[in-house]
Design an enzyme around this catalytic site. Structure first.
Site, PDB file in Angstrom:
ATOM      1  N   ASN A 127       9.935  -6.208   3.965  1.00 38.78           N
ATOM      2  CA  ASN A 127       9.666  -4.994   3.193  1.00 38.78           C
ATOM      3  C   ASN A 127      10.788  -3.990   3.439  1.00 38.78           C
ATOM      4  O   ASN A 127      11.251  -3.832   4.568  1.00 38.78           O
ATOM      5  CB  ASN A 127       8.310  -4.421   3.628  1.00 38.78           C
ATOM      6  CG  ASN A 127       8.000  -3.056   3.022  1.00 38.78           C
ATOM      7  OD1 ASN A 127       7.643  -2.134   3.743  1.00 38.78           O
ATOM      8  ND2 ASN A 127       8.121  -2.918   1.723  1.00 38.78           N
TER       9      ASN A 127
ATOM     10  N   CYS B  98       2.912   3.019   9.541  1.00 40.25           N
ATOM     11  CA  CYS B  98       3.069   4.238   8.748  1.00 40.25           C
ATOM     12  C   CYS B  98       3.638   5.366   9.601  1.00 40.25           C
ATOM     13  O   CYS B  98       3.085   5.700  10.648  1.00 40.25           O
ATOM     14  CB  CYS B  98       1.733   4.665   8.155  1.00 40.25           C
ATOM     15  SG  CYS B  98       1.866   6.148   7.122  1.00 40.25           S
TER      16      CYS B  98
ATOM     17  N   LYS C 240       0.791  -4.788   9.273  1.00 44.10           N
ATOM     18  CA  LYS C 240       2.053  -4.276   8.739  1.00 44.10           C
ATOM     19  C   LYS C 240       2.690  -3.403   9.804  1.00 44.10           C
ATOM     20  O   LYS C 240       2.075  -2.442  10.271  1.00 44.10           O
ATOM     21  CB  LYS C 240       1.836  -3.481   7.454  1.00 44.10           C
ATOM     22  CG  LYS C 240       3.123  -3.096   6.734  1.00 44.10           C
ATOM     23  CD  LYS C 240       2.825  -2.535   5.349  1.00 44.10           C
ATOM     24  CE  LYS C 240       4.109  -2.340   4.543  1.00 44.10           C
ATOM     25  NZ  LYS C 240       4.954  -1.239   5.061  1.00 44.10           N
TER      26      LYS C 240
ATOM     27  N   PRO D 159       0.859  -1.191   0.000  1.00 45.39           N
ATOM     28  CA  PRO D 159       0.000   0.000   0.000  1.00 45.39           C
ATOM     29  C   PRO D 159       0.893   1.238   0.000  1.00 45.39           C
ATOM     30  O   PRO D 159       1.649   1.459   0.948  1.00 45.39           O
ATOM     31  CB  PRO D 159      -0.783  -0.131   1.322  1.00 45.39           C
ATOM     32  CG  PRO D 159       0.083  -0.974   2.191  1.00 45.39           C
ATOM     33  CD  PRO D 159       0.863  -1.882   1.299  1.00 45.39           C
TER      34      PRO D 159
END
Length: 349
Positions: A209, A102, A147, A17
């Site tokens: 990631n 995030c 995440k 995303p």
């Protein structure tokens, strides 16, 4: 193959995303080029989603060719995340992901995103409520994932402990960005940190990631961390063909060549076609105005092309510029390959 709960993915390479970028047209482009096991929406605000806010509806827009799809939600334990997760499963999500990593202010300042790293037990309780709500609503058909980052900063490395708590809460997979929140996107990704998360869980897959720039980086991350899959973010913006190249390297040990200039021009044309199918012309044009700078990073000395598309006011003008450069590339005898037919016809692997 990668399995997340009951969902079987044909490739362990995932499209992340990416705020402001993973719209429906771009997800479809990456899928057509091949190698994408799972693609995610942009970050979705749970309040906006449940209100039916036009911006949130645009970000959550999907279609039959956009599967399997992950919808990523952000919020905190005072927000209606369980309700938003149920909404997502009713509107095309094969997997629901909770954003716990995030670092962007608009997310973290609302006690979502990376701030969820700061209280692992409370965050695990939130995850358990979301898992329970989704499981009851779908009969276990849709898994919930998370995440995360390694921690807020070097004094607060919580990823292994949080991963264990999330697994106990019913989270079906964990994606780890190998940096702290404080690092943002600076410094090298810490593969040892991802490996520690892999070692911390018992049976759920961990997806690595960060810093995936070339197909070989996918193999290196999997080899060095033991992760079951790899999520690609910003590199996909300049090389949406990276998934197909990495998957072929993973599958056969041989990496296909980088697409030629002519092939890249066809891919940009296909991106424009998909934007026009999914959005109005103004949105399509503005998107290509911006994203040509990402594509241009891989295309050599093409400043006139980039400037012409950056300043274009219509789709017709962008198409004309791309066809003009495509004719020029052909005259220079750029080699054709299977990429050309896939991107021209909308096909893929």
């Amino acid at each position: 193959m990668l399995r997340i709960g009951p969902v079987k993915l044909g490739s362990p390479i995932l499209l992340a995303p990416i705020a402001g970028h993973t719209d429906l047209a771009f997800r479809l482009l990456c899928r057509e080029l091949g190698g994408v096991g799972l693609a995610s929406t942009d970050l979705l605000n749970c309040h906006s989603l449940l209100r039916g806010a036009p911006a949130a509806m645009a970000l959550a827009k999907t279609g039959p060719d956009d599967q399997p799809l992950c919808m990523q939600l952000y919020g905190n334990d005072s927000d209606p995340l369980p309700d938003a997760a149920r909404w997502a499963t009713d509107h095309g999500a094969a997997i629901v992901d909770i954003n716990m990593g995030c670092p962007v202010d608009k997310v973290a300042k609302k006690n979502g995103g990376s701030l969820l790293l700061c209280d692992p037990h409370r965050t695990a309780g939130l995850a358990e409520r979301i898992v329970h709500a989704v499981h009851r609503h779908t009969g276990g058909r849709v898994p919930v994932t998370a995440k995360i980052r390694l921690g807020w900063d070097d004094s607060c490395i919580v990823a292994p402990r949080l991963a264990r708590l999330l697994e106990a809460a019913g989270i079906a997979a964990i994606t780890v960005h190998g940096r702290t929140t404080e690092q943002y996107f600076k410094g090298a990704v810490r593969l040892d940190g991802i490996a520690q998360v892999v070692a911390a869980v018992d049976s759920i897959p961990v997806i690595g990631n960060g810093d995936i720039r070339e197909p070989e980086d996918v193999i290196a991350m999997m080899d060095r961390t033991g992760c079951a899959g790899v999520m690609i973010a910003r590199s996909a913006l300049r090389t949406p063909w990276i998934f197909a190249r990495a998957f072929e390297l993973l599958r056969t040990g041989c990496c296909p060549p980088e697409p030629s200039l002519a092939e890249k021009l066809r891919i940009i044309l296909r991106h424009l076609e998909l934007m026009l199918e999914c959005e109005d012309e103004l949105t399509a044009v503005r998107t290509l105005n911006q994203r040509i700078s990402w594509y241009g990073k891989t295309m050599g000395h093409i400043k006139p092309l980039k400037e012409a598309i950056r300043l274009a006011k219509s789709a017709e003008r962008i198409e004309g510029v791309l066809h003009e450069w495509l004719d020029r590339a052909r005259s220079m005898d750029y080699l054709e390959s299977p990429w050309a037919s896939a991107s021209a016809t909308g096909g893929g692997t």
